[in-house]
Motif scaffolding. Structure first.
Motif, PDB file in Angstrom:
ATOM      1  N   PHE A 118      11.264  -3.093  11.714  1.00  0.00           N
ATOM      2  CA  PHE A 118      10.092  -3.142  10.852  1.00  0.00           C
ATOM      3  C   PHE A 118      10.442  -2.655   9.451  1.00  0.00           C
ATOM      4  O   PHE A 118      11.224  -1.710   9.311  1.00  0.00           O
ATOM      5  N   ALA A 119       9.839  -3.250   8.433  1.00  0.00           N
ATOM      6  CA  ALA A 119       9.931  -2.749   7.062  1.00  0.00           C
ATOM      7  C   ALA A 119       8.526  -2.354   6.629  1.00  0.00           C
ATOM      8  O   ALA A 119       7.626  -3.195   6.573  1.00  0.00           O
ATOM      9  N   PHE A 120       8.326  -1.065   6.360  1.00  0.00           N
ATOM     10  CA  PHE A 120       7.043  -0.543   5.879  1.00  0.00           C
ATOM     11  C   PHE A 120       7.102  -0.487   4.359  1.00  0.00           C
ATOM     12  O   PHE A 120       8.007   0.138   3.797  1.00  0.00           O
ATOM     13  N   ALA A 121       6.137  -1.099   3.690  1.00  0.00           N
ATOM     14  CA  ALA A 121       6.069  -1.108   2.228  1.00  0.00           C
ATOM     15  C   ALA A 121       5.295   0.121   1.760  1.00  0.00           C
ATOM     16  O   ALA A 121       4.081   0.186   1.922  1.00  0.00           O
ATOM     17  N   VAL A 122       6.008   1.107   1.204  1.00  0.00           N
ATOM     18  CA  VAL A 122       5.379   2.377   0.841  1.00  0.00           C
ATOM     19  C   VAL A 122       5.686   2.760  -0.612  1.00  0.00           C
ATOM     20  O   VAL A 122       6.573   2.189  -1.247  1.00  0.00           O
ATOM     21  N   ASN A 123       4.973   3.783  -1.083  1.00  0.00           N
ATOM     22  CA  ASN A 123       5.236   4.314  -2.415  1.00  0.00           C
ATOM     23  C   ASN A 123       6.304   5.420  -2.321  1.00  0.00           C
ATOM     24  O   ASN A 123       6.843   5.674  -1.245  1.00  0.00           O
ATOM     25  N   ASN A 124       6.575   6.065  -3.434  1.00  0.00           N
ATOM     26  CA  ASN A 124       7.614   7.107  -3.453  1.00  0.00           C
ATOM     27  C   ASN A 124       7.264   8.330  -2.610  1.00  0.00           C
ATOM     28  O   ASN A 124       8.133   9.135  -2.285  1.00  0.00           O
ATOM     29  N   HIS A 135       0.687  -5.326  -2.990  1.00  0.00           N
ATOM     30  CA  HIS A 135       1.384  -6.378  -2.261  1.00  0.00           C
ATOM     31  C   HIS A 135       2.725  -5.854  -1.753  1.00  0.00           C
ATOM     32  O   HIS A 135       3.318  -4.963  -2.362  1.00  0.00           O
ATOM     33  N   PHE A 136       3.196  -6.436  -0.684  1.00  0.00           N
ATOM     34  CA  PHE A 136       4.448  -6.008  -0.051  1.00  0.00           C
ATOM     35  C   PHE A 136       5.589  -5.933  -1.069  1.00  0.00           C
ATOM     36  O   PHE A 136       6.334  -4.953  -1.104  1.00  0.00           O
ATOM     37  N   GLY A 137       5.737  -6.941  -1.895  1.00  0.00           N
ATOM     38  CA  GLY A 137       6.835  -7.005  -2.860  1.00  0.00           C
ATOM     39  C   GLY A 137       6.727  -6.007  -3.995  1.00  0.00           C
ATOM     40  O   GLY A 137       7.680  -5.810  -4.746  1.00  0.00           O
ATOM     41  N   ASP A 138       5.567  -5.361  -4.147  1.00  0.00           N
ATOM     42  CA  ASP A 138       5.360  -4.386  -5.221  1.00  0.00           C
ATOM     43  C   ASP A 138       5.548  -2.941  -4.763  1.00  0.00           C
ATOM     44  O   ASP A 138       5.321  -2.005  -5.530  1.00  0.00           O
ATOM     45  N   ALA A 139       5.976  -2.760  -3.532  1.00  0.00           N
ATOM     46  CA  ALA A 139       6.201  -1.400  -3.001  1.00  0.00           C
ATOM     47  C   ALA A 139       7.359  -0.735  -3.744  1.00  0.00           C
ATOM     48  O   ALA A 139       8.276  -1.410  -4.227  1.00  0.00           O
ATOM     49  N   ASP A 140       7.322   0.585  -3.811  1.00  0.00           N
ATOM     50  CA  ASP A 140       8.425   1.336  -4.420  1.00  0.00           C
ATOM     51  C   ASP A 140       9.662   1.291  -3.528  1.00  0.00           C
ATOM     52  O   ASP A 140      10.790   1.233  -4.005  1.00  0.00           O
ATOM     53  N   VAL A 168       5.309  -4.747   7.235  1.00  0.00           N
ATOM     54  CA  VAL A 168       4.059  -4.011   7.377  1.00  0.00           C
ATOM     55  C   VAL A 168       3.608  -3.526   6.002  1.00  0.00           C
ATOM     56  O   VAL A 168       4.359  -2.848   5.300  1.00  0.00           O
ATOM     57  N   SER A 169       2.374  -3.908   5.627  1.00  0.00           N
ATOM     58  CA  SER A 169       1.854  -3.560   4.306  1.00  0.00           C
ATOM     59  C   SER A 169       0.333  -3.534   4.340  1.00  0.00           C
ATOM     60  O   SER A 169      -0.289  -4.070   5.256  1.00  0.00           O
ATOM     61  N   ARG A 170      -0.258  -2.924   3.326  1.00  0.00           N
ATOM     62  CA  ARG A 170      -1.722  -2.966   3.214  1.00  0.00           C
ATOM     63  C   ARG A 170      -2.180  -4.294   2.638  1.00  0.00           C
ATOM     64  O   ARG A 170      -3.327  -4.685   2.826  1.00  0.00           O
ATOM     65  N   GLN A 171      -1.297  -4.990   1.919  1.00  0.00           N
ATOM     66  CA  GLN A 171      -1.642  -6.288   1.332  1.00  0.00           C
ATOM     67  C   GLN A 171      -0.401  -7.168   1.246  1.00  0.00           C
ATOM     68  O   GLN A 171       0.721  -6.663   1.128  1.00  0.00           O
ATOM     69  N   PHE A 172      -0.632  -8.463   1.255  1.00  0.00           N
ATOM     70  CA  PHE A 172       0.406  -9.448   0.951  1.00  0.00           C
ATOM     71  C   PHE A 172      -0.153 -10.356  -0.125  1.00  0.00           C
ATOM     72  O   PHE A 172      -1.360 -10.593  -0.184  1.00  0.00           O
TER      73      PHE A 172
END
Length: 144
Positions: free
Chosen positions: A5-11, A19-24, A78-82
């Motif tokens: 799994f790849a979780f898209a998170v901030n710092n 969006h997933f691609g905008d995660a830190d 895994v993200s809050r938005q795509f």
């Protein structure tokens, strides 16, 4: 077959409404014996790629796909938005939208519904369904 799994998170390692691609960064988790354990933490070096030209560019989407699929062996995002690249994403990964901020909360729910996600991965080769997780889980197909 164990999932990655790849979780898209901030710092701060929290999910944000981005969006997933905008995660830190991406927290990479590996499924091991029905547990989901942290494997690595990867900075999102593609966050600003081509953003001056167009938000959600295919170039950026393809770079993230290449990195997570080929280099990290990820199956599930895994993200809050795509964003609009979700149709590119679901050719390679199972997209999961969550409504939580903390990875620990998401892991608990993923573990309870792991059989759904495993079934999706084992019975399809692309055009994976979108999973939406709140208190429970909802599987839906993406319209072309």
């Amino acid at each position: 077959m164990d999932l990655r799994f790849a979780f898209a998170v901030n710092n701060d390692n929290q999910f944000e409404k981005k969006h997933f691609g905008d995660a830190d960064k991406y927290l990479i988790y590996q499924e091991e014996s029905d547990k989901i354990v942290l494997s690595s933490e990867e900075l999102n070096h593609f966050k600003l790629l081509d953003e001056g030209v167009v938000h959600g560019s295919k170039k950026k989407g393809n770079a993230i796909i290449e990195f997570l699929k080929k280099e990290k062996g990820v199956n599930v995002l895994v993200s809050r938005q795509f964003g609009k690249n979700i149709r590119m994403i679901n050719e390679h990964f199972i997209p999961v939208i969550i409504s939580f901020e903390k990875p620990d909360e998401v892991i608990q729910i993923l573990r309870r519904h792991l059989h759904w996600i495993k079934d999706e991965w084992e019975h399809k080769n692309s055009n994976y369904n979108l999973f939406t997780i709140k208190a429970g889980i909802l599987k839906s197909s993406l319209k072309k």
